[in-house]
Design an enzyme around this catalytic site. Structure first.
Site, PDB file in Angstrom:
ATOM      1  N   HIS A   1      -0.489  -3.429  11.591  1.00  0.00           N
ATOM      2  CA  HIS A   1       0.891  -2.937  11.647  1.00  0.00           C
ATOM      3  C   HIS A   1       1.476  -3.180  13.030  1.00  0.00           C
ATOM      4  O   HIS A   1       0.840  -3.718  13.902  1.00  0.00           O
ATOM      5  CB  HIS A   1       0.914  -1.434  11.345  1.00  0.00           C
ATOM      6  CG  HIS A   1       0.260  -1.072  10.056  1.00  0.00           C
ATOM      7  ND1 HIS A   1       0.919  -1.108   8.858  1.00  0.00           N
ATOM      8  CD2 HIS A   1      -1.000  -0.698   9.784  1.00  0.00           C
ATOM      9  CE1 HIS A   1       0.092  -0.753   7.892  1.00  0.00           C
ATOM     10  NE2 HIS A   1      -1.079  -0.511   8.431  1.00  0.00           N
TER      11      HIS A   1
ATOM     12  N   ASP B   1      -6.053  -6.325   6.924  1.00  0.00           N
ATOM     13  CA  ASP B   1      -7.297  -5.921   7.561  1.00  0.00           C
ATOM     14  C   ASP B   1      -8.340  -5.809   6.451  1.00  0.00           C
ATOM     15  O   ASP B   1      -8.063  -6.082   5.290  1.00  0.00           O
ATOM     16  CB  ASP B   1      -7.128  -4.619   8.352  1.00  0.00           C
ATOM     17  CG  ASP B   1      -6.598  -3.465   7.500  1.00  0.00           C
ATOM     18  OD1 ASP B   1      -6.709  -3.543   6.252  1.00  0.00           O
ATOM     19  OD2 ASP B   1      -6.069  -2.503   8.064  1.00  0.00           O
TER      20      ASP B   1
ATOM     21  N   ARG C   1       0.185   5.110  11.164  1.00  0.00           N
ATOM     22  CA  ARG C   1      -1.261   4.939  11.310  1.00  0.00           C
ATOM     23  C   ARG C   1      -1.531   3.499  11.733  1.00  0.00           C
ATOM     24  O   ARG C   1      -1.631   2.604  10.899  1.00  0.00           O
ATOM     25  CB  ARG C   1      -1.979   5.279  10.009  1.00  0.00           C
ATOM     26  CG  ARG C   1      -1.901   6.759   9.674  1.00  0.00           C
ATOM     27  CD  ARG C   1      -2.735   7.114   8.475  1.00  0.00           C
ATOM     28  NE  ARG C   1      -2.008   6.909   7.229  1.00  0.00           N
ATOM     29  CZ  ARG C   1      -1.340   7.852   6.579  1.00  0.00           C
ATOM     30  NH1 ARG C   1      -1.293   9.073   7.046  1.00  0.00           N
ATOM     31  NH2 ARG C   1      -0.714   7.580   5.465  1.00  0.00           N
TER      32      ARG C   1
ATOM     33  N   ASP D   1      -2.292  -4.488   3.460  1.00  0.00           N
ATOM     34  CA  ASP D   1      -2.366  -4.747   4.897  1.00  0.00           C
ATOM     35  C   ASP D   1      -3.355  -5.864   5.231  1.00  0.00           C
ATOM     36  O   ASP D   1      -4.326  -6.086   4.520  1.00  0.00           O
ATOM     37  CB  ASP D   1      -2.804  -3.480   5.641  1.00  0.00           C
ATOM     38  CG  ASP D   1      -1.798  -2.362   5.445  1.00  0.00           C
ATOM     39  OD1 ASP D   1      -0.653  -2.656   5.033  1.00  0.00           O
ATOM     40  OD2 ASP D   1      -2.162  -1.195   5.706  1.00  0.00           O
TER      41      ASP D   1
ATOM     42  N   GLU E   1      -9.790  -3.288   4.982  1.00  0.00           N
ATOM     43  CA  GLU E   1      -9.489  -2.375   3.892  1.00  0.00           C
ATOM     44  C   GLU E   1      -8.398  -2.949   2.986  1.00  0.00           C
ATOM     45  O   GLU E   1      -8.472  -2.844   1.758  1.00  0.00           O
ATOM     46  CB  GLU E   1      -9.069  -1.013   4.436  1.00  0.00           C
ATOM     47  CG  GLU E   1     -10.146  -0.285   5.243  1.00  0.00           C
ATOM     48  CD  GLU E   1     -11.397   0.063   4.461  1.00  0.00           C
ATOM     49  OE1 GLU E   1     -11.296   0.348   3.257  1.00  0.00           O
ATOM     50  OE2 GLU E   1     -12.493   0.022   5.058  1.00  0.00           O
TER      51      GLU E   1
ATOM     52  N   TYR F   1       5.375   2.547  10.642  1.00  0.00           N
ATOM     53  CA  TYR F   1       4.177   3.190  10.124  1.00  0.00           C
ATOM     54  C   TYR F   1       3.389   3.925  11.209  1.00  0.00           C
ATOM     55  O   TYR F   1       3.239   3.420  12.319  1.00  0.00           O
ATOM     56  CB  TYR F   1       3.299   2.127   9.462  1.00  0.00           C
ATOM     57  CG  TYR F   1       2.279   2.742   8.547  1.00  0.00           C
ATOM     58  CD1 TYR F   1       2.694   3.562   7.519  1.00  0.00           C
ATOM     59  CD2 TYR F   1       0.928   2.516   8.742  1.00  0.00           C
ATOM     60  CE1 TYR F   1       1.774   4.153   6.695  1.00  0.00           C
ATOM     61  CE2 TYR F   1      -0.004   3.085   7.910  1.00  0.00           C
ATOM     62  CZ  TYR F   1       0.428   3.913   6.892  1.00  0.00           C
ATOM     63  OH  TYR F   1      -0.487   4.499   6.081  1.00  0.00           O
TER      64      TYR F   1
ATOM     65  N   GLU G   1       0.803  -1.224   0.000  1.00  0.00           N
ATOM     66  CA  GLU G   1       0.000   0.000   0.000  1.00  0.00           C
ATOM     67  C   GLU G   1       0.836   1.275   0.000  1.00  0.00           C
ATOM     68  O   GLU G   1       0.431   2.288  -0.541  1.00  0.00           O
ATOM     69  CB  GLU G   1      -0.947   0.011   1.209  1.00  0.00           C
ATOM     70  CG  GLU G   1      -2.043  -1.043   1.117  1.00  0.00           C
ATOM     71  CD  GLU G   1      -3.002  -0.976   2.290  1.00  0.00           C
ATOM     72  OE1 GLU G   1      -3.296   0.135   2.764  1.00  0.00           O
ATOM     73  OE2 GLU G   1      -3.457  -2.048   2.736  1.00  0.00           O
TER      74      GLU G   1
END
Length: 777
Positions: A331, A83, A288, A81, A85, A286, A9
């Site tokens: 993450h 998850d 976020r 990632d 999303e 990361y 991403e």
DNA sequence: CAGTGAGCGAGCTTCCGCTTGACTT
């Protein structure tokens, strides 16, 4: 040509991973989502509730590039990632790049380390369509809520407003907190502080203690001081208790935002911008994330660092587990990529944020702090009081002492609190060595009036904390949400001025009680989030008509449904249909409810002069007072409500005051002279020019004469404003301003040293350039 | 620090989550 294409991403991540994987692998980035619902339309087929995706303009080139590379590669690895999303991003990639989802490799990792990546490559899986569908449900639900509710607000409140699952709850929190504060009644109480002395062998030490009881009334407090007058004081017990403090877990997005706000004074978005730069420079992981997990690599280097810097006894390896509701943990926690670097090169903001992250990470791998807490009880006995009440005085003084016996993690880091009153003091208080039976002399005993304190307003960071607690919003949206609710003018970041309050202090010293009355400013708050009139009206309107969407548990409940989709237990279309079945008629009802009045409109009374009704309401451009109705034969009159008044509380009298200005005081040179009130105070306007009214003049009674003299005075000033111009450079000028002469050049101002003020007219172009050069910094 | 200030009359606005852009020589 590489045989393998890995898609992640984030481009910074791609760069790092490519180094781990060797020459057979090309790593590219999708830059987040590559496809979404159309921006300007609802983009959902209402019969089938199916989404209509498009690749936005700005992603076209990137997608074409990915497509070309994917075509050439033998094998594509989708490494977004782990998850909801991320899974959806991989699915969109499959769709758009023309990959077969039944054979394409999907890999995941939770930390960007070589072993973790190599491990992931060893264990590819297929796309998880259940997880993808959970994301589609999330996306479609948010679009439905946002794009159905917002237009209702345009019609009933004001154009361009917005509502949504996350932002509307954020506003609700702030509005309700403000109302709690308004309705809070502060109660006085009296605490008693004592300073005793202990006389030992030639030494005299002080002991500070507080009474175990707080009195409700001044009388009780004074009566107690009277008892103290001829009481004796004795240590009745001494107890020591070991305590420990444990370090806070490493940073997540939300805790980083809170601590950066408290310790560094950063706004939420500022923190994210600085962190982004640190991340892009490879200095931190990361930024976020909702995970508090640290990689094995980090645990090992942290341990080494802590031992090197502070010694073995300070080291304690810890694993933390996320407790946050709805956390997806794709993450690591936010940590330095290299713990051996305690500081870095960069801007001062970058340095400070990095050091904060380093300290928090290091502290999380350090030993508990050990504290010895000593509690001393001091009893008082009073012969006369005993005789009247038939027993000993029941109150006790308590002296608390805390000594840090081993500082542990406190050596590097201590978490702050939002409660400004209780700072550090609780730790360092040291008591002298006291024994049971020690007799103490009273030096001073004071009864101080205090007031119970109500709820405190949210800051940006504490609002993020609350949202996270409710499971609303994600690490990537906290900062944008905070700015959206301010952009829509639902909420303002501002200062709330404190109010002066007086309190009493009665001090017993020797045989006398001295009473004093002191003043203090309370409730002074800076940078707090305050609801605006628009925010309040929108919130009340939504609460009344869509209480289920504004429910603090709405997100948590719907998340359960998404989880059920992800687990393959329910079908996503059904979940959305179930929701929309109830939601749609609610929207229809509200939008079709014919009402003459806007949401939040309130009639204050009637105009005493004309008898026409007077309303407070949200107008086209914000809160206004309106006299008369739109269908009257006489047009309604409007006045903006000033920012220091609120729509909810403004009175008829205050409203009528607003119409007294602007007023015309007469004519001068054939055009009207008008007295008005702007955001910088009252002014005189004539011929499109403005002059501030001095504070000594009352805008309601100022005469045409004074107004004219102000106008001519201003003209004279303007004439004298331009002191000198230069042929060499038309952009440069010497002007006379409020603070004396100055040079203006290309929109920038430069001060002239005081010594030259008397001869500014003689200054040459060269001299001016020199002055500018000198005053630059 | 260096001057500020009104009244607004068509068409458009809006969600939440992922992620950083930035045309050349």
């Amino acid at each position: 040509m590489q045989e393998n294409l890995v898609i992640v991403e984030s481009p910074a991540k791609a760069k790092t991973i490519e180094k781990f994987l060797g020459n057979d692998f090309k790593v590219m980035s999708s830059y987040g989502h590559i496809r979404d619902l159309k921006k300007k339309e609802i983009s959902i087929d209402m019969d089938r509730l199916s989404p209509d995706y498009e690749i936005p303009e700005e992603k076209q080139k990137l997608v074409a590039d990915l497509k070309a590379k994917a075509k050439k590669a033998k094998q594509v690895w989708l490494a977004s990632d782990e998850d909801r999303e991320g899974e959806a991003i991989s699915w969109h990639l499959c769709e758009v790049l023309g990959l077969d989802e039944n054979v394409t490799n999907r890999i995941v990792f939770h930390e960007i380390t070589k072993p973790a990546i190599l491990e992931a490559i060893q264990h590819p899986r297929r796309l998880d369509m259940n997880l993808v569908n959970a994301q589609q449900a999330r996306r479609v639900l948010d679009r439905l809520v946002g794009f159905k509710l917002s237009p209702v607000l345009w019609r009933k409140v004001k154009p361009s407003l917005s509502a949504g699952r996350v932002q509307s709850v954020a506003v609700r929190l702030i509005v309700e907190r403000e109302r709690d504060i308004q309705s809070f009644q502060s109660e006085p109480y009296f605490r008693v502080h004592a300073v005793f002395t202990l006389t030992g062998n030639e030494t005299e030490t002080e002991v500070k203690a507080e009474l175990d009881t707080r009195f409700k009334t001044h009388e009780e407090a004074l009566a107690f001081l009277e008892i103290c007058k001829n009481s004796s004081f004795e240590v009745s017990s001494v107890s020591k208790k070991p305590l420990k403090r444990v370090p806070a877990p490493p940073f997540t997005t939300s805790t980083l935002q809170q601590e950066a706000a408290r310790k560094l004074g950063f706004s939420v978005s500022q923190t994210m911008m600085v962190a982004q730069r640190l991340y892009e420079n490879g200095l931190i992981t990361y930024m976020r994330t909702d995970s508090v997990n640290l990689s094995k690599l980090c645990l090992a280097t942290s341990k080494e660092q802590v031992i090197n810097l502070y010694g073995k006894e300070y080291s304690q390896v810890r694993n933390f587990h996320t407790k946050t509701k709805g956390a997806q943990e794709a993450h690591e926690a936010i940590r330095p990529t290299d713990m051996s670097a305690m500081s870095i090169n960069g801007s001062s903001q970058e340095k400070r944020l990095y050091e904060l992250i380093w300290k928090r990470t290091a502290a999380s791998q350090m030993a508990d702090a050990k504290i010895e807490k000593t509690t001393v009880e001091i009893s008082l006995s009073n012969p006369s009081a005993t005789s009247t009440k038939g027993g000993a005085v029941k109150h006790l003084f308590i002296a608390n002492g805390e000594v840090i016996t081993f500082d542990g993690f406190l050596k590097v880091y201590r978490e702050s609190t939002d409660d400004e009153e209780n700072g550090m003091e609780e730790f360092s208080h040291i008591l002298p060595d006291l024994k049971q039976g020690d007799v103490l002399q009273r030096k001073e005993i004071s009864a101080i009036e205090r007031f119970s304190s109500g709820p405190i307003r949210y800051t940006e960071a504490s609002l993020v904390h609350k949202l996270e607690e409710l499971g609303i919003g994600r690490p990537s949206t906290y900062a944008p949400t905070i700015s959206t609710i301010q952009q829509r003018e639902y909420v303002q970041k501002g200062d709330k001025k404190g109010e002066e309050r007086s309190f009493s202090i009665d001090t017993l010293k020797g045989d006398k009680v001295v009473s004093k009355c002191k003043k203090e400013i309370v409730g002074n708050e800076k940078g707090k989030l305050l609801p605006t009139d628009i925010g309040i009206v929108v919130n009340d309107f939504l609460m009344q008509n869509f209480p289920n969407i504004l429910d603090y548990h709405f997100t948590a409940n719907i998340e359960e449904e998404f989880d059920s989709i992800a687990a393959g237990k329910s079908e996503w279309n059904n979940v959305i249909r179930g929701f929309y079945k109830h939601f749609e008629p609610e929207v229809e009802n509200v939008i079709n409810a014919r009402s003459e009045h806007k949401a939040g409109e309130r009639q204050l009374g009637v105009d005493p002069k004309t008898g026409r009704p007077v309303y407070a309401k949200i107008g086209r451009f914000g809160p206004v007072i309106q006299i008369g109705d739109a269908d009257d034969n006489q047009k309604p009159e409007f006045a903006q409500i000033p920012s220091d008044k609120s729509m909810e509380t403004i009175t008829l009298d205050e409203a009528m005051e607003l119409f007294k200005l602007p007023r015309t005081v007469g004519l001068y040179e054939g055009t009207p002279v008008v007295i008005g009130k702007g955001k910088f105070g009252p002014y005189v306007m004539h011929d499109h020019k403005y002059v501030s009214l001095p504070k000594t003049e009352d805008p309601m009674s100022v005469t045409l004469e004074t107004a004219i003299s102000l106008i001519t005075e201003k003209r004279q000033q303007d004439k004298e404003r331009h002191l000198k111009a230069f042929d060499e450079n038309p952009k440069m000028e010497i002007l006379n301003g409020r603070y004396g002469p100055y040079i203006v050049c290309d929109g920038k101002n430069y001060r002239i040293p005081k010594a030259l003020h008397s001869k500014v007219k003689e200054l040459t172009y060269q001299e001016c350039l020199e002055i500018m050069e000198k005053t630059k910094k």
